[in-house]
Design a protein around this motif. Structure first.
Motif, PDB file in Angstrom:
ATOM      1  N   TYR A   1       0.829  -1.211   0.000  1.00 47.03           N
ATOM      2  CA  TYR A   1       0.000   0.000   0.000  1.00 47.03           C
ATOM      3  C   TYR A   1       0.861   1.259   0.000  1.00 47.03           C
ATOM      4  N   GLU A   2       2.057   1.170   0.588  1.00 50.52           N
ATOM      5  CA  GLU A   2       2.934   2.333   0.575  1.00 50.52           C
ATOM      6  C   GLU A   2       3.324   2.703  -0.857  1.00 50.52           C
ATOM      7  N   LEU A   3       3.487   1.684  -1.716  1.00 51.05           N
ATOM      8  CA  LEU A   3       3.826   1.942  -3.113  1.00 51.05           C
ATOM      9  C   LEU A   3       2.643   2.570  -3.848  1.00 51.05           C
ATOM     10  N   ASP A   4       1.443   2.101  -3.547  1.00 53.47           N
ATOM     11  CA  ASP A   4       0.245   2.687  -4.157  1.00 53.47           C
ATOM     12  C   ASP A   4       0.090   4.150  -3.745  1.00 53.47           C
ATOM     13  N   ALA A   5       0.344   4.428  -2.463  1.00 54.65           N
ATOM     14  CA  ALA A   5       0.210   5.808  -1.986  1.00 54.65           C
ATOM     15  C   ALA A   5       1.240   6.720  -2.648  1.00 54.65           C
ATOM     16  N   ILE A   6       2.483   6.260  -2.739  1.00 58.70           N
ATOM     17  CA  ILE A   6       3.522   7.045  -3.404  1.00 58.70           C
ATOM     18  C   ILE A   6       3.165   7.248  -4.868  1.00 58.70           C
ATOM     19  N   ALA A   7       2.646   6.198  -5.503  1.00 55.73           N
ATOM     20  CA  ALA A   7       2.260   6.293  -6.912  1.00 55.73           C
ATOM     21  C   ALA A   7       1.176   7.340  -7.115  1.00 55.73           C
ATOM     22  N   ALA A   8       0.175   7.352  -6.243  1.00 52.57           N
ATOM     23  CA  ALA A   8      -0.915   8.329  -6.362  1.00 52.57           C
ATOM     24  C   ALA A   8      -0.384   9.747  -6.228  1.00 52.57           C
ATOM     25  N   VAL A   9       0.542   9.950  -5.296  1.00 50.27           N
ATOM     26  CA  VAL A   9       1.114  11.279  -5.076  1.00 50.27           C
ATOM     27  C   VAL A   9       1.918  11.721  -6.293  1.00 50.27           C
TER      28      VAL A   9
END
Length: 325
Positions: free
Chosen positions: A255-263
């Motif tokens: 999920y940390e990768l998804d959050a960074i990707a969204a940002v």
């Protein structure tokens, strides 16, 4: 000093409006994506599917707001997925196993999540540990504790009203979990644009040493940003627990990768100082719509990962190109 402070505030305010303009590209991309999916599948353009997309992005949306603040100051937080899992296990253990009311269990879980951010922030500011290493360590510690709570077993048996938060649509439209996401979005946008602390994020991300010389307590602001990020990771865990009506320590992986990707897709620079929550909201929607559309088109989950990875590369490339102009 007064003139320098006014100039710094003026630059920070300009950066905020620049971040809104910088979200134009992602917004156009989102509209084009929706247009393509409208013609590619007859199931995409419907109220029901739109509500499904909102339900699917609630967890990522809440988490991405905290990640935006961290990246704006030039930091990174790799622990948010594990912190989310830890908060979920804490609320499950306290409520289901111990019998503590949810009115106490949920704040306790959010407190534990915030403590993780406090430790990471202190490691970064007091002991000069790189943010990547500090949060990587906290990621491992949080995941380990989450597994230790129940020896890796899931917990079920929450009160019925808790799961209903993610099911019942008030007015036929809004679930409470989606409402939580909207509230987090609104608070984040207002804080970033109108509060002194929001402008400080841009100043620190632009140049932490200059911000310190201008009178900003960079260390305190950094710690608070990591605390807020972890708090929101814990809150996203409460949202996911309500949706699943269960908790397990393996939740939140990647999920940390998804959050960074969204940002990043939303136009916030990984080097800090530019971007904002407005762009992140668009980035979250792009990921949510893309995944929803790929599912409607029956695209393999493995190929979906490849496509989303390609979108991230394009977003970073576009940011790099924009800086060179």
């Amino acid at each position: 000093m007064l003139a320098a402070t006014k100039e710094r505030h003026g630059i920070a305010a300009g950066q905020i409006f620049a971040s809104l303009r910088g979200a134009t590209g992602p917004l156009i991309g989102l509209l084009l994506l929706c247009l393509f999916l409208t013609f590619a599948t007859d199931k995409f353009l419907s109220i029901r599917n739109f509500l499904n997309v909102l339900d699917q992005i609630t967890v990522l949306g809440v988490m991405a707001v905290g990640m935006t603040m961290v990246i704006l100051i030039g930091g990174i937080d790799l622990a948010v997925g594990s912190v989310m899992a830890l908060a979920m296990m804490v609320v499950g253990y306290l409520n289901v196993v111990v019998g503590v009311p949810m009115g106490i269990a949920i704040p306790a879980a959010l407190l534990v999540a915030s403590l993780n951010g406090l430790i990471a922030g202190l490691l970064i500011t007091r002991f000069n540990v790189p943010a990547f290493i500090a949060t990587l360590a906290m990621m491992s510690i949080s995941r380990g504790i989450a597994n230790m709570i129940t020896d890796g077993q899931q917990i079920i048996g929450f009160p019925a009203w808790f799961n209903m938060m993610a099911i019942v649509r008030f007015g036929g439209f809004l679930t409470l979990t989606v409402a939580v996401m909207f509230v987090v979005f609104l608070i984040g946008l207002l804080y970033q644009r109108y509060r002194h602390g929001g402008r400080i994020l841009y100043a620190i991300g632009g140049n932490a040493e200059v911000a310190r010389l201008a009178g900003i307590n960079v260390q305190l602001a950094t710690v608070l940003v990591y605390v807020v990020c972890s708090f929101l990771a814990g809150l996203s865990g409460m949202v996911l627990a309500a949706r699943l009506d269960s908790v397990q320590p393996s939740s939140g992986v990647s999920y940390e990768l998804d959050a960074i990707a969204a940002v990043v897709i939303g136009g916030t620079s990984l080097s800090g100082g530019t971007g904002g929550i407005g762009g992140t909201i668009i980035g979250v929607l792009i990921i949510g719509v893309l995944r929803n559309g790929l599912n409607l088109l029956s695209v393999s989950p493995f190929l979906q990962q490849v496509i989303i990875g390609a979108v991230i590369v394009l977003a970073v490339t576009a940011e790099t190109y924009r800086k060179r102009k």
